[in-house]
Write a protein that holds these residues in place. Structure first.
Motif: not given
Length: 186
Positions: A59-61, A71-79
């Protein structure tokens, strides 16, 4: 009345939703042979001829999102890596071609069933929240497949298996609650 919303999630919720969907829609999978694991290949194999693991992938943040709201929009482009495994029975004349192509229990049949189960139009990777009576979408975007590795053989315990790792994009917003509860008096 139930509504559909997208809110924060945890990676555990995403993995559990994928596992539950596979168990519900792939007839060969049950809670005994379709499970969440820290790696695609299990150290030991469950009872039976087949298994499917669900593992967190890379994953990449998204730094720009975090810089704006913390942290209210801590988005992870996870797999998420889904790995179907079919056991090769050495004491029977079962060739690799059959394990790959069988309409009953071949690896390509399971790949097709997994793709159909996870990418069908009516699946939005959601969970039902009984507390609010809402359906909550877990992902920021629609679930999609990134790649499927070529089939290969691996040793699990004393058995040989044919397997294939399939990587799905599972981007989500982490639900990080405040470390200290705020009181209404302040």
């Amino acid at each position: 009345m139930s509504t559909n919303t997208r809110k924060y999630a945890t990676q555990m919720e995403v993995l559990e939703a994928i596992r539950d969907r596979l168990i519900a829609l792939v007839p060969a999978y049950t809670s005994a042979n379709c499970f969440i694991l820290d790696q695609p290949i299990p150290p030991e194999f469950p009872v039976g001829r087949e298994a499917c693991t669900i593992s967190p992938g890379q994953g990449a943040f998204v730094e720009a999102m975090f810089a704006g709201s913390g942290f209210a929009t801590l988005t992870e482009n996870a797999s998420t890596v889904v790995t179907p495994l079919v056991r090769q029975v050495r004491d029977k004349p079962r060739e690799a071609t059959v394990a790959l192509l069988s309409q009953d229990d071949g690896l390509l049949q399971r790949k097709w069933e997994i793709l159909r189960a996870l990418l069908e139009d009516d699946f939005d990777l959601s969970i039902y929240d009984m507390a609010t009576e809402d359906t909550r979408w877990l992902l920021r975007e629609q679930l999609s497949i990134r790649n499927a590795e070529a089939p290969g053989f691996t040793q699990v315990g004393q058995y040989q298996f044919m397997g294939m790792a399939m990587t799905f994009n599972t981007p989500f917003d982490w639900g990080l609650p405040p470390l200290v509860e705020e009181s209404d008096d302040e």
